[in-house]
Design an enzyme around this catalytic site. Structure first.
Site, short mmCIF file in Angstrom:
data_model
loop_
_atom_site.label_atom_id
_atom_site.label_comp_id
_atom_site.label_asym_id
_atom_site.label_seq_id
_atom_site.Cartn_x
_atom_site.Cartn_y
_atom_site.Cartn_z
N ASP A 1 0.87 -1.17 0.00
CA ASP A 1 0.00 0.00 0.00
C ASP A 1 0.91 1.22 0.00
O ASP A 1 1.44 1.60 1.04
CB ASP A 1 -0.90 -0.01 1.24
CG ASP A 1 -1.75 1.25 1.32
OD1 ASP A 1 -2.23 1.72 0.29
OD2 ASP A 1 -1.92 1.76 2.45
N GLU B 1 -1.44 -1.20 -4.56
CA GLU B 1 -2.63 -0.37 -4.72
C GLU B 1 -2.28 0.74 -5.70
O GLU B 1 -1.25 1.39 -5.56
CB GLU B 1 -3.06 0.22 -3.38
CG GLU B 1 -4.31 1.07 -3.49
CD GLU B 1 -4.80 1.58 -2.14
OE1 GLU B 1 -5.21 0.75 -1.31
OE2 GLU B 1 -4.75 2.80 -1.94
N ASP C 1 -1.78 1.09 8.02
CA ASP C 1 -1.07 0.95 6.75
C ASP C 1 -0.65 -0.50 6.54
O ASP C 1 -0.64 -0.99 5.41
CB ASP C 1 0.16 1.87 6.73
CG ASP C 1 -0.22 3.31 6.97
OD1 ASP C 1 -0.58 3.99 6.01
OD2 ASP C 1 -0.18 3.74 8.14
#
Length: 196
Positions: free
Chosen positions: A4, A64, A137
């Protein structure tokens, strides 16, 4: 491995898949918030993501993709962070896939507008993570890895086959050193399309 991208914290998670059994190998985040020089951040991302790839030797990496927002500067910084992370694994010959944020949330929670807390709760429940990480996260990074697992080994893919599942939105957007989603392949598969 799922990543991410972020400019303050970059989440990551590594899954081990054996048949239909999925287990957590590691999840965490790369702390970037103390680095004030943007180029030092990019270098740190490249080095840390490369070190993770070397240590855990994933076969595939999913990231992502940057979302489109109103703040152009934030989008630019996030895109650079994602590009550097992508370069770190591509130069090691790993296949890379990208997923939109809403696609990841939908794969994990069933809702494309789910909150980070909802994603974290379901990731922890799905993977039996007893002690959730300090920052979301990390679970976001693991959610990317889980999304990729669902997209590449789900029942839709098993029933319809790889190419038909991709046509129904079942597959990831891939980038690899072999150029698996190249324009040449697209044009070959769709001879009726004309580029002007």
């Amino acid at each position: 491995m799922g990543i991410d991208p972020g400019t303050n914290y970059m989440g990551y998670g590594v899954l081990e898949v054996e048949g239909r059994t999925v287990r957590t190998v590691v999840l965490g985040d790369i702390d970037l918030h103390r680095l004030t020089d943007p180029y030092a951040k990019l270098r740190h991302i490249f080095e840390r993501v490369g070190a993770l790839a070397d240590e855990y030797a994933p076969r595939e990496v999913a990231l992502e993709s940057p979302f489109f927002g109103e703040n152009v500067q934030s989008m630019l910084k996030l895109g650079r962070a994602q590009g550097v992370a992508m370069a770190a694994v591509l130069c090691r010959g790993l296949q890379v896939s990208e997923y939109a944020p809403t696609r990841i949330k939908q794969a994990i929670t069933g809702r494309g507008a789910a909150t980070k807390e909802q994603v974290a709760a379901i990731v922890c429940r799905t993977l039996a993570i007893d002690r959730p990480p300090k920052r979301l996260d990390a679970t976001d990074g693991m959610a990317v890895a889980l999304c990729h697992y669902f997209a590449t080994s789900g029942p839709l893919r098993a029933l319809l086959g790889d190419e038909r599942a991709k046509g129904l939105g079942g597959g990831p957007k891939s980038v690899s050193k072999r150029g698996s989603q190249s324009w040449e392949q697209f044009l070959h598969a769709h001879p009726d399309r004309e580029i002007k």
